[in-house]
Design a protein around this motif. Structure first.
Motif, PDB file in Angstrom:
ATOM      1  N   TRP A   1      -5.436  -2.969  -9.854  1.00 20.13           N
ATOM      2  CA  TRP A   1      -4.046  -2.946  -9.415  1.00 20.13           C
ATOM      3  C   TRP A   1      -3.135  -3.156 -10.627  1.00 20.13           C
ATOM      4  O   TRP A   1      -3.219  -4.183 -11.299  1.00 20.13           O
ATOM      5  CB  TRP A   1      -3.784  -4.057  -8.398  1.00 20.13           C
ATOM      6  N   GLY A   2      -2.268  -2.190 -10.885  1.00 20.35           N
ATOM      7  CA  GLY A   2      -1.266  -2.371 -11.911  1.00 20.35           C
ATOM      8  C   GLY A   2      -0.077  -3.133 -11.344  1.00 20.35           C
ATOM      9  O   GLY A   2       0.322  -2.907 -10.195  1.00 20.35           O
ATOM     10  N   ILE A   3       0.473  -4.041 -12.118  1.00 26.75           N
ATOM     11  CA  ILE A   3       1.666  -4.785 -11.712  1.00 26.75           C
ATOM     12  C   ILE A   3       2.834  -4.179 -12.490  1.00 26.75           C
ATOM     13  O   ILE A   3       2.893  -4.266 -13.722  1.00 26.75           O
ATOM     14  CB  ILE A   3       1.515  -6.286 -12.005  1.00 26.75           C
ATOM     15  N   HIS A   4       3.748  -3.546 -11.774  1.00 25.14           N
ATOM     16  CA  HIS A   4       4.786  -2.732 -12.388  1.00 25.14           C
ATOM     17  C   HIS A   4       6.174  -3.304 -12.136  1.00 25.14           C
ATOM     18  O   HIS A   4       6.438  -3.883 -11.078  1.00 25.14           O
ATOM     19  CB  HIS A   4       4.755  -1.307 -11.822  1.00 25.14           C
ATOM     20  N   VAL A   5       7.062  -3.102 -13.102  1.00 25.75           N
ATOM     21  CA  VAL A   5       8.487  -3.388 -12.945  1.00 25.75           C
ATOM     22  C   VAL A   5       9.240  -2.116 -13.297  1.00 25.75           C
ATOM     23  O   VAL A   5       8.667  -1.162 -13.836  1.00 25.75           O
ATOM     24  CB  VAL A   5       8.936  -4.553 -13.861  1.00 25.75           C
TER      25      VAL A   5
ATOM     26  N   GLY B   1      -2.685  -3.352   1.162  1.00 29.72           N
ATOM     27  CA  GLY B   1      -3.284  -3.868  -0.064  1.00 29.72           C
ATOM     28  C   GLY B   1      -2.254  -4.441  -1.005  1.00 29.72           C
ATOM     29  O   GLY B   1      -2.474  -5.475  -1.644  1.00 29.72           O
ATOM     30  N   SER B   2      -1.079  -3.789  -1.101  1.00 27.70           N
ATOM     31  CA  SER B   2      -0.037  -4.283  -1.997  1.00 27.70           C
ATOM     32  C   SER B   2       0.468  -5.648  -1.539  1.00 27.70           C
ATOM     33  O   SER B   2       0.883  -6.473  -2.361  1.00 27.70           O
ATOM     34  CB  SER B   2       1.123  -3.279  -2.082  1.00 27.70           C
ATOM     35  N   HIS B   3       0.418  -5.906  -0.247  1.00 24.55           N
ATOM     36  CA  HIS B   3       0.804  -7.216   0.302  1.00 24.55           C
ATOM     37  C   HIS B   3      -0.271  -8.259   0.013  1.00 24.55           C
ATOM     38  O   HIS B   3       0.003  -9.326  -0.557  1.00 24.55           O
ATOM     39  CB  HIS B   3       1.029  -7.071   1.816  1.00 24.55           C
ATOM     40  N   LEU B   4      -1.520  -7.937   0.346  1.00 18.22           N
ATOM     41  CA  LEU B   4      -2.599  -8.924   0.204  1.00 18.22           C
ATOM     42  C   LEU B   4      -2.880  -9.237  -1.258  1.00 18.22           C
ATOM     43  O   LEU B   4      -3.135 -10.394  -1.620  1.00 18.22           O
ATOM     44  CB  LEU B   4      -3.869  -8.412   0.893  1.00 18.22           C
TER      45      LEU B   4
ATOM     46  N   TRP C   1       0.276  -1.450  -7.428  1.00 16.84           N
ATOM     47  CA  TRP C   1      -0.346  -0.214  -6.917  1.00 16.84           C
ATOM     48  C   TRP C   1      -1.475   0.162  -7.864  1.00 16.84           C
ATOM     49  O   TRP C   1      -1.531  -0.329  -8.991  1.00 16.84           O
ATOM     50  CB  TRP C   1       0.692   0.907  -6.846  1.00 16.84           C
ATOM     51  N   GLU C   2      -2.368   1.018  -7.414  1.00 13.30           N
ATOM     52  CA  GLU C   2      -3.528   1.385  -8.223  1.00 13.30           C
ATOM     53  C   GLU C   2      -3.096   1.906  -9.595  1.00 13.30           C
ATOM     54  O   GLU C   2      -2.231   2.772  -9.698  1.00 13.30           O
ATOM     55  CB  GLU C   2      -4.361   2.441  -7.485  1.00 13.30           C
ATOM     56  N   HIS C   3      -3.688   1.337 -10.628  1.00 11.72           N
ATOM     57  CA  HIS C   3      -3.252   1.545 -12.011  1.00 11.72           C
ATOM     58  C   HIS C   3      -3.119   3.025 -12.371  1.00 11.72           C
ATOM     59  O   HIS C   3      -2.100   3.457 -12.912  1.00 11.72           O
ATOM     60  CB  HIS C   3      -4.256   0.862 -12.953  1.00 11.72           C
TER      61      HIS C   3
END
Length: 283
Positions: free
Chosen positions: A87-91, A116-119, A160-162
């Protein structure tokens, strides 16, 4: 000809399904696999399984386990991707946030509750010792909604998926802050209890055809080029993704299942621990 309605995300993980459909491999086994795309992800597929709009979903492990515990009349019939999801963490590209710790106390964009983005926002918060009770969410439905929410500062980060999101990093829509791998195999195949009861032979044939496709999928000639073209990815990114990804042809293990249940329970996302018989079906 037995029809099986299958739902999945429009991502590179699911190319084996599409090739089996396009090349007539399911049809040769006496099956019509009717594929339905779910860009909204796991939460939307859980709802469709409950409503019996689909028979089968290729779905995130943590999402379907949470929903089965919450009463979804479905069971996992096989593991699909045996490796973690990155999971990539994006801004937003112009965001003032540059470090993962900067995001503590901000709002996460999620496709929907139970997704998935919530959990994974909870898993990420736990990794960084944030107070999970203080997490805040903005429901954005899909990636386009996330683009708008981050641009307008309605949410500050989006998981979301990297590799799916990589083109949006390359074109400077998003900026990647960090990665958060799932601590379990990421995708499983789940079927409604009704489908398991009414179409057990067809489901087993479906898995047999799919497993034959995925067993040597990475060795298919020019599969990296095909993936890059179909999913509009850079070839170098697809090759990195293929190196990290392992398809499974087995049921998810008891240990892996227990790990997911325990983590969901410890995070307060489920109110009880259940046995594997509640979650898994063995043909």
């Amino acid at each position: 000809m037995t029809t099986i309605r299958v739902g999945g995300v429009p991502e590179h993980f699911n190319l084996p399904w599409h090739l089996c459909i396009e090349e007539g491999k399911f049809e040769a086994a006496g099956l019509e696999v009717a594929w339905r795309e779910y860009p909204e992800g796991t939460g939307a597929m859980c709802k469709s399984l409950r409503n019996e709009d689909i028979d089968v979903a290729v779905i995130l492990t943590e999402g379907i386990i949470k929903d089965i515990i919450a009463g979804n009349p479905s069971k996992i019939i096989q593991n699909y991707i045996g490796s973690p999801l990155i999971w990539g963490i994006h801004v937003a590209c112009e965001s003032k946030y540059h470090d993962i710790q900067d995001l503590e106390g901000t709002t996460a964009a999620i496709s929907r509750f139970g997704s998935g983005s919530h959990l994974m926002a909870y898993v990420n918060a736990q990794h960084h010792d944030w107070d999970v009770d203080e997490l805040q969410f903005e429901v954005i439905n899909n990636v386009d909604g996330a683009i708008k929410a981050l641009k307008n500062d309605e949410a500050q980060y989006f998981m979301w998926e990297h590799f799916t999101t990589k083109p949006l990093v390359d074109n400077k829509t998003f900026r990647l802050i960090a990665d958060c791998p799932t601590p379990w195999p990421c995708f499983v195949i789940a079927a409604t209890e009704k489908a398991i009861a009414e179409k057990p032979d067809a489901l087993q044939k479906m898995l047999k055809v799919l497993n034959a496709e995925t067993a040597n999928f990475k060795l298919k000639p020019k599969v990296d080029v095909l993936l890059a073209e179909r999913y509009q990815q850079k070839l170098e990114d697809i090759r990195k993704w293929l190196d990290l990804t392992r398809w499974s042809q087995q049921q998810i293990s008891d240990e892996e299942t227990e790990n997911v249940v325990n983590q969901l329970f410890n995070l307060g996302l489920v109110d009880q621990k259940v046995s594997r018989d509640k979650l898994l079906h063995f043909f």
